[in-house]
Design an enzyme around this catalytic site. Sequence first.
Site, mmCIF file in Angstrom:
data_model
loop_
_atom_site.group_PDB
_atom_site.id
_atom_site.type_symbol
_atom_site.label_atom_id
_atom_site.label_comp_id
_atom_site.label_asym_id
_atom_site.label_seq_id
_atom_site.Cartn_x
_atom_site.Cartn_y
_atom_site.Cartn_z
ATOM 1 N N TYR A 175 -35.336 23.299 -15.745
ATOM 2 C CA TYR A 175 -35.556 24.693 -16.285
ATOM 3 C C TYR A 175 -35.367 24.910 -17.607
ATOM 4 C CZ TYR A 175 -35.682 26.046 -11.304
ATOM 5 O OH TYR A 175 -35.877 26.286 -9.901
ATOM 6 N N LYS B 123 -3.995 28.275 1.446
ATOM 7 C CA LYS B 123 -4.771 29.080 1.209
ATOM 8 C C LYS B 123 -6.127 28.511 0.679
ATOM 9 C CE LYS B 123 -2.643 29.801 -3.300
ATOM 10 N NZ LYS B 123 -1.599 30.516 -3.928
#
Length: 814
Positions: free
Chosen positions: A710, A484
Amino acid sequence: MSIPLKTIIAVFSARCHGDDSSAIIEHVSIDSRSSHNGVNTLFFALIGPNNNGHVYIPELIEEGVRNFVVSYIPEGLEEKANFLVVENTLVALQKFAIYYRGLFDFPVIGITGSNGKTIVKEWLNFLLSPDFNIIRSPKSFNSQVGVPLSVIAINEKHNLGIFEAGISTVAEMDKLEPIVKPTIGVLTNIGTSHDEGFESTAQKISEKLKLFQNSEILIYKRDSRVDSLIFPQIKTFSWSFEDKTADVYVSQVKSSNHKTNIWYQFNGDTFEIEIPFEDMASIENAISCLLVLLYLKYDNATIHSRMALLYPVQMRLEVKNGINNCNLIDDSYSSDFQSLKIALDFLESQNKFQKKTLILSDIFQSGLSDEELYGRVAKLVVANNIERVIGIGETISAFKDRFVNCITYKHTADFLADFENLDFANETILVKGARSFEFEEIVAVLEQKKHETVLEINLNALSYNLNFFKAKLKPKVKIMVMVKAFGYGNGGLEIASLLEHHQVDYLGVAFADEGISLKNDGIRLPIMVLNPESTSFSSIIQYQLEPEIYTLRGLNNFLKVAEHKNLSHFPIHIKIDTGMHRLGFERNDIPELIQTLKGNSRVQVKSILSHMATSDDEAHYDFAKSQIRLFDELSLQIMTELGINPIRHILNSSGISNFPEAQFNMVRLGIGIYGVSNDPEEQKYLENVGTLKSIISQIRTIPAGDSVGYGRRFMAQKETKVGTIPIGYADGISRAWGNGVGYVMIKNKKARILGSVCMDMLMVDITEIDCVEGDDVIIFGESPTVVEIAKALHTIPYEILTSISQRVKRVFYR
Ligand SMILES: *Cc1c(COP(=O)(O)O)cnc(C)c1O
């Protein structure tokens, strides 16, 4: 080879059970999957930590194999084949190799050392191949198993052997020496690898030197640690950067522009060679090769011209993304029969595409006549289901009619000119050619543009981990592997293909779409869908997926669709909730469940399952056991009242390790196969599967007081060298890993993340690291591991793995 079984029985002084000791052995195998196994095969059933060759004997008998070396005869097979019973099958394989080696008398170069064995072997092969028919170890077959297999591949036409031998602890070399029996010994660099297996460096060196105890000459780099340990009776031929008394004194080394010029003094003269490398390891490996050439009395002109053509040795087969959705296996540096076999085996195991193309150059120094060689190649091509062959070279062109679907070109340039007309699309292409054909140009046109950031998936590690868990299972217990979420982020299809190759019993996915895409890509294994939405029932049926049913509502919906489609005995899986409280029927639902299923032939209960909440947590083992007990009880109730006997399964990876008594008839393996365990002890035994890699895009040095990124979250206290890496939170790198918490590895050193992780980039501190733009960066893999990262980020490895975004290219290799 062609050896009477009788002779082999005598070699082992084995007990032989069986009727037909008149058999002739032409082929030796330890791999049950090899397509070459047949009547004349002698199969050695080796027992490893994770695998037991005896298990495969019934299917091998079915395939026609008749001769086995075993340490016991599996039950019920006594009369079915010839069994040579020995104490230890590995020792028997080694004894056989010693016997077989004794049948040949030609020079053999034996190579050992800590690093560089495979490179020196491959380079010597290249340097000497114009003059000899060489047999050499394939890839890095240098272990207790690999060395005998390499030697057993010798045939009558060979006249020089080059074998490498590797050891990790004491007493191993004594076993390898008589198998290789080198006449010329080469000791490469002595480093720190495998130090843990020895008491001291001196002990390690002494062990390695045992390979040369009967050699006529030992070639090595003067080293005070080695000199005193060499057996006095061994002649040496040594080199040195410092010691002028060495046989070859390297007086000067000058590197620039990816090239190195090396001046050396030999027999009173000074000579110069040039090699196309700059790094020290390559320079030392090249000098080792130089000494072999000098010892074999090559003249300087030949040495000079051949050394200039040394090339980077590819240590592994790599699957790359090609143009038009092709897959590309690049093996463009060698072309000999042995390595062709290995590469074709690998090609066959890739079942993303039915269609397979082999691009093959002339093959050199096979030791066989061309006639016989291309006959054998043609057989291999058929045995490995290769659809078309593109041959490049004068010789292979002459044998074009041996192949069914074959186009040939005399030169690589002719192929490149015609390339557009060959319609490469949706297929797997193996590019395999001798160095001189420059197949890297073919790879360049076939390869999709390379990405700087990739998640590399080691398929061997995956197989290894699968076997590790398989070995914990009782006989007949089936195995479902959970793929999965794209195989826990590692890549759905490639992993499913590999698992199909390993013949696991089931695959598990979370949603129907994942299963559909696997089926569309040709996966034939049964696939269970954990969480099928009602809207997907139609397509589940159409694609022959098998739904997990966990509510009465879901069951009734599915039965309606089944009725409508007039199905009969369609496989479904019944999930019971035993305490996880996620999905599943509870005790109170069971009577109605039974009522609904009774007499209904639309569906067939293929399995009953439940899922554990705490299989990894010792503090909750009591709870785990109560889940197992409840599962046993409720599933038995269903089975008894419906009179059915489905597969039962409850264990996930940590369950397999912690509750061996609850294997029932199947287990569901997930995270473990991807190399991650909750148990630090077990973790040591698993191999790392995924390595997330990138490169350094830019390097700058900033003064104290400047900031990075940033919000200016990193302020430089001192002059700082900053590297920018093109991977960010959109790729799945958590922002919590930034601002000094996390790091990446560059040149095996930690580089701390500076400031905040950006969307597509992050910056790291490389002040103390000697690196340049374009250098490799490891985000996770062997170090740091996803387990370490998960711990620092207060989450679990599952989340780290499955967060890596699909825009990060996956590259699979062995
Ligand atoms: C994911 C999953 C597994 C596998 O769990 P691991 O802990 O990764 O081994 C098994 N069963 C079910 C129902 C799952 O959802």
